[in-house]
Design an enzyme around this catalytic site. Structure first.
Site, PDB file in Angstrom:
ATOM      1  N   HIS A 141       0.879  -1.177   0.000  1.00 45.46           N
ATOM      2  CA  HIS A 141       0.000   0.000   0.000  1.00 45.46           C
ATOM      3  C   HIS A 141       0.912   1.222   0.000  1.00 45.46           C
ATOM      4  CE1 HIS A 141       1.111   0.148   4.208  1.00 45.46           C
ATOM      5  NE2 HIS A 141       0.542  -1.023   4.454  1.00 45.46           N
ATOM      6  N   GLU A 142       0.315   2.397   0.080  1.00 44.89           N
ATOM      7  CA  GLU A 142       1.101   3.633  -0.003  1.00 44.89           C
ATOM      8  C   GLU A 142       2.187   3.726   1.075  1.00 44.89           C
ATOM      9  OE1 GLU A 142       1.658   6.448  -1.859  1.00 44.89           O
ATOM     10  OE2 GLU A 142       0.598   5.399  -3.442  1.00 44.89           O
ATOM     11  N   HIS A 175       4.094   1.241   2.205  1.00 39.18           N
ATOM     12  CA  HIS A 175       5.258   0.546   1.635  1.00 39.18           C
ATOM     13  C   HIS A 175       5.889   1.378   0.514  1.00 39.18           C
ATOM     14  CE1 HIS A 175       2.722  -3.022   2.991  1.00 39.18           C
ATOM     15  NE2 HIS A 175       3.861  -3.261   3.600  1.00 39.18           N
ATOM     16  N   ASP A 180       5.241   1.073  12.816  1.00 36.95           N
ATOM     17  CA  ASP A 180       5.671   0.015  13.732  1.00 36.95           C
ATOM     18  C   ASP A 180       6.800   0.571  14.601  1.00 36.95           C
ATOM     19  OD1 ASP A 180       4.189  -2.555  12.637  1.00 36.95           O
ATOM     20  OD2 ASP A 180       4.856  -1.405  10.917  1.00 36.95           O
ATOM     21  N   VAL A 205       1.861   6.736   6.855  1.00 38.06           N
ATOM     22  CA  VAL A 205       0.940   7.137   5.788  1.00 38.06           C
ATOM     23  C   VAL A 205      -0.472   6.718   6.207  1.00 38.06           C
ATOM     24  CG1 VAL A 205       0.355   6.911   3.350  1.00 38.06           C
ATOM     25  CG2 VAL A 205       2.761   6.860   4.069  1.00 38.06           C
ATOM     26  N   GLY A 217       8.939   1.797   8.620  1.00 40.06           N
ATOM     27  CA  GLY A 217       7.852   2.746   8.875  1.00 40.06           C
ATOM     28  C   GLY A 217       7.698   3.006  10.367  1.00 40.06           C
TER      29      GLY A 217
HETATM   30  P1  AMP Z   1       4.955  -4.928   6.651  1.00 40.38           P
HETATM   31  O1  AMP Z   1       4.845  -5.380   5.223  1.00 40.38           O
HETATM   32  O2  AMP Z   1       3.650  -4.728   7.340  1.00 40.38           O
HETATM   33  O3  AMP Z   1       5.965  -5.731   7.429  1.00 40.38           O
HETATM   34  O4  AMP Z   1       5.567  -3.458   6.555  1.00 40.38           O
HETATM   35  C1  AMP Z   1       6.777  -3.231   5.889  1.00 40.38           C
HETATM   36  C2  AMP Z   1       7.277  -1.863   6.265  1.00 40.38           C
HETATM   37  O5  AMP Z   1       6.315  -0.884   5.879  1.00 40.38           O
HETATM   38  C3  AMP Z   1       7.504  -1.703   7.766  1.00 40.38           C
HETATM   39  O6  AMP Z   1       8.698  -0.979   7.994  1.00 40.38           O
HETATM   40  C4  AMP Z   1       6.299  -0.927   8.197  1.00 40.38           C
HETATM   41  O7  AMP Z   1       6.511  -0.150   9.355  1.00 40.38           O
HETATM   42  C5  AMP Z   1       6.053  -0.061   6.992  1.00 40.38           C
HETATM   43  N1  AMP Z   1       4.684   0.423   6.989  1.00 40.38           N
HETATM   44  C6  AMP Z   1       3.554  -0.318   7.132  1.00 40.38           C
HETATM   45  N2  AMP Z   1       2.468   0.486   7.147  1.00 40.38           N
HETATM   46  C7  AMP Z   1       2.918   1.758   7.006  1.00 40.38           C
HETATM   47  C8  AMP Z   1       2.283   3.044   6.956  1.00 40.38           C
HETATM   48  N3  AMP Z   1       0.967   3.178   7.050  1.00 40.38           N
HETATM   49  N4  AMP Z   1       3.072   4.128   6.816  1.00 40.38           N
HETATM   50  C9  AMP Z   1       4.422   3.993   6.734  1.00 40.38           C
HETATM   51  N5  AMP Z   1       5.069   2.824   6.767  1.00 40.38           N
HETATM   52  C10 AMP Z   1       4.327   1.719   6.916  1.00 40.38           C
END
Ligand code: AMP
Length: 280
Positions: A34-35, A37, A151, A177, A148
């Site tokens: 999503h945005e 990522h 987390d 985001v 991000g």
């Molecule tokens: P994930 O695929 O959920 O493990 O996330 C991969 C990376 O994207 C991690 O560093 C997350 O913190 C980041 N991330 C997930 N959601 C968001 C968001 N809404 N805004 C910014 N970064 C994000």
């Protein structure tokens, strides 16, 4: 963009870049882009020469009762989105490539992993995160790795690993985001039905209320809890913690994180706001 499945292929591509004195950026993900990522990929594209995105739904960070088997997966869509952001390499390994037979090492960070999501999800969660991220750093050898702030606890855990193990990588945390109603983007938002989706906006509104209370010199956590209660959400936790140590704090006289986790409909959601310290 190349899609690669093996550690050997990543090492070869990164080795060529390093030999040509090009910097390497890594964005670790579990896919379902999503945005949020994409914002990390854009930041990596701006800051480094070779952008590597890993796409790996890491089994070791899920508890047996969690959503490993149903976690949203769509590699073809993810690959198209990453390619459109100018990503150079999408590293999408099979679990056995990362955890071959005989794999026996766990990276465990003490202290900051024992609270908040570590307490809610269990100790395996951040062990799984720290171990896979350390492995990815060993495989990709990035100059910069981007995460991000969504987390927030994960960022602190990764920073601790890097400091404690003297890893030569710069950690960049990127802003959260959000949707137009403030809901933080998450791959798990697809679990929300219509009713839960409209309820979920209350998480960010609660954090806003906590932040407003902080600015006004009022108590932070009760202000945030009131918004959640009004929306019918009972949090797993809603806490104010020191932004560096995650020690509980009563006031944000130094930078503090107001963090929330809650089940909303079928999704477990997390969010946080950084409250800039106002010295007492
Ligand atoms: P994930 O695929 O959920 O493990 O996330 C991969 C990376 O994207 C991690 O560093 C997350 O913190 C980041 N991330 C997930 N959601 C968001 C968001 N809404 N805004 C910014 N970064 C994000």
């Amino acid at each position: 963009m190349r899609i690669v499945r093996t550690i050997a292929e990543v090492r070869a591509a990164v080795g060529d870049a390093k030999a040509a004195d090009r910097s390497v950026g890594l964005v670790p993900t579990m896919g379902a882009f999503h945005e949020g990522h994409l914002s990390l990929m854009r930041a990596a594209r701006e800051q480094t020469d070779l952008v590597v995105v890993s796409l790996f739904v890491n089994p070791t960070q899920f508890a047996p009762n969690e959503d490993l088997s149903t976690y949203p997966r769509d590699e073809a869509r993810d690959a198209a989105l990453a390619a459109a952001e100018g990503v150079d390499i999408l590293f999408a390994p099979e679990p056995a490539e990362i955890y071959p037979d005989g794999f026996a090492t766990t990276i465990h960070v003490a202290g900051i992993t024992e609270v908040l999501d570590g307490a809610s999800r269990g100790p395996h969660h951040f062990d799984g995160v720290a171990t896979v991220v350390t492995k990815l750093f060993g495989i990709v050898r990035p100059d910069v790795a981007l995460f991000g702030q969504k987390d927030a606890q994960q960022v602190l855990v990764v920073r601790r690993v890097v400091r404690d193990l003297d890893l030569d990588v710069r950690i960049v945390a990127c802003p959260i985001v959000r949707e137009s109603d403030g809901l933080a983007l998450s791959s798990r938002n697809v679990y929300l039905d219509r009713e839960a989706r409209s309820q979920a906006g209350a998480l960010n509104r609660a954090l806003d209320a906590g932040e407003a209370a902080h600015q006004a010199g009022r108590e932070i956590v009760p202000a945030a809890l009131a918004v959640l209660a009004e929306a019918g959400i009972e949090p797993e936790y809603l806490e104010l913690r020191d932004a560096e140590t995650l020690e509980p704090v009563a006031r944000a006289d130094r930078d503090a994180l107001l963090l929330v986790a809650a089940r909303v409909g079928a999704a477990r959601l997390i969010d946080n706001h950084l409250l800039t310290g106002i010295p007492a």
